[in-house]
Design a protein around this motif. Structure first.
Motif, PDB file in Angstrom:
ATOM      1  N   MET A 149       2.668   2.471   3.641  1.00 58.25           N
ATOM      2  CA  MET A 149       3.193   3.839   3.707  1.00 58.25           C
ATOM      3  C   MET A 149       2.692   4.531   4.981  1.00 58.25           C
ATOM      4  O   MET A 149       1.491   4.722   5.156  1.00 58.25           O
ATOM      5  N   ASP A 186       0.885  -1.173   0.000  1.00 58.37           N
ATOM      6  CA  ASP A 186       0.000   0.000   0.000  1.00 58.37           C
ATOM      7  C   ASP A 186       0.920   1.220   0.000  1.00 58.37           C
ATOM      8  O   ASP A 186       1.557   1.516   1.022  1.00 58.37           O
ATOM      9  N   PHE A 187       1.020   1.874  -1.169  1.00 61.33           N
ATOM     10  CA  PHE A 187       1.912   3.034  -1.298  1.00 61.33           C
ATOM     11  C   PHE A 187       1.260   4.319  -0.803  1.00 61.33           C
ATOM     12  O   PHE A 187       1.889   5.383  -0.834  1.00 61.33           O
ATOM     13  N   ASN A 188      -0.023   4.235  -0.365  1.00 57.91           N
ATOM     14  CA  ASN A 188      -0.709   5.451   0.092  1.00 57.91           C
ATOM     15  C   ASN A 188      -0.853   5.524   1.600  1.00 57.91           C
ATOM     16  O   ASN A 188      -0.729   6.595   2.177  1.00 57.91           O
ATOM     17  N   ASP A 189      -1.135   4.397   2.218  1.00 55.31           N
ATOM     18  CA  ASP A 189      -1.517   4.422   3.632  1.00 55.31           C
ATOM     19  C   ASP A 189      -0.979   3.235   4.420  1.00 55.31           C
ATOM     20  O   ASP A 189      -0.406   2.320   3.839  1.00 55.31           O
ATOM     21  N   HIS A 229       2.231   7.768   7.593  1.00 56.39           N
ATOM     22  CA  HIS A 229       2.164   9.240   7.547  1.00 56.39           C
ATOM     23  C   HIS A 229       2.514   9.863   8.891  1.00 56.39           C
ATOM     24  O   HIS A 229       2.767  11.055   8.982  1.00 56.39           O
TER      25      HIS A 229
END
Ligand SMILES: O=C1C[C@@](O)(C(=O)O)C[C@@H](O)[C@@H]1O
Length: 254
Positions: free
Chosen positions: A174, A144-147, A176
């Protein structure tokens, strides 16, 4: 309790995390120039990312590259990976072609094949069967490259990989926030307790880099490094010489 997976000269899942070095060359010529540097770096495992190749659809190129890597590294386990665009890779590929590429990869001189668990169920099933028939190891993967998905979802993904008969279970997410990074570490500890297969986890990006060296906390069986930042196959990878130094400082000679 983790049961190690044996391949060539190493036991994945026993002792310190094995250091994998992705090869992200675009042409066979580029590979030939790079091989001596990779030999000097002496990774525990080589990952050949064939989605980076310009001519990934050309069988002769696949044979040439895989034989050159094997010749340069007769004793080092090689992972063959075709990373799809959906999971942060270079290529868009039709489902039937993905299955065909994985089956062909298994016939080439590689020891392990990466199978994305989120592709069609029947394709994953067929690919795993074919890879196992050739006595090769299946690394199931999810990116998961977003979250950073919540723990319940990550555990569901590992369960799905286990049900698909994967030998090694891998997730890369990823983060945050620092909480996301801590969540990945805590999740990994729990997953390592719950599964007998070696697990591989990482939080990507600079924020997540700590998970690539804190493998004594995450119990990740493999950590992916890079030769130089330009040759990284994912964000947050640490240069191999640096990574080995930090690993040694944190873990000693294990
Ligand atoms: O699955 C992984 C992990 C990775 O995405 C990383 O974050 O280091 C790098 C990929 O080359 C490899 O296939």
């Amino acid at each position: 309790m983790t049961e190690a997976v044996y391949t060539r000269n190493i036991a994945v899942g026993r002792g310190a995390a094995k250091v994998a070095l992705p090869i992200t060359v675009v042409t066979p010529d580029e590979l030939i120039k790079l091989l001596p540097t990779i030999q000097k770096a002496n990774p525990d495992i080589i990952e050949w990312r064939l989605d980076f190749l310009e001519k990934w659809q050309d069988d002769a190129t696949l044979v040439e590259i895989s034989s050159s890597i094997r010749q340069a590294f007769p004793e080092t386990p090689i992972i063959g990976t075709f990373r799809t665009k959906e999971e942060g890779g270079k290529q868009t590929i039709r489902p039937a072609d993905y299955e065909r590429v994985l089956k062909r990869l298994a016939e080439l001189p590689v020891d392990m094949v990466d199978v994305e668990i989120n592709r069609d169920e029947s394709i994953v099933e067929e690919a795993v069967k074919a890879i196992h028939q050739l006595d090769k190891i299946v690394i199931a993967s999810f990116h998961d490259f977003n979250d950073t998905p919540e723990n319940g979802r990550l555990e569901g993904i590992f369960n799905k990989m286990q049900a698909a008969n994967a030998d090694i279970l891998k997730v890369a997410v990823m983060p945050h926030t620092t909480e996301d990074v801590l969540q990945v570490i805590a999740f990994s500890q729990q997953a390592a307790r719950n599964h007998s297969e070696p697990i591989v986890t990482m939080a990507m990006g600079q924020l997540g880099s700590v998970t690539r060296v804190a493998t004594h906390l995450t119990h990740s069986a493999i950590t992916f490094a890079c030769l130089t930042a330009e040759q990284a196959s994912a964000p947050g990878q640490i240069e191999i010489n640096n990574l080995r130094g930090i690993q040694h400082t944190l873990e000693g000679d294990s």
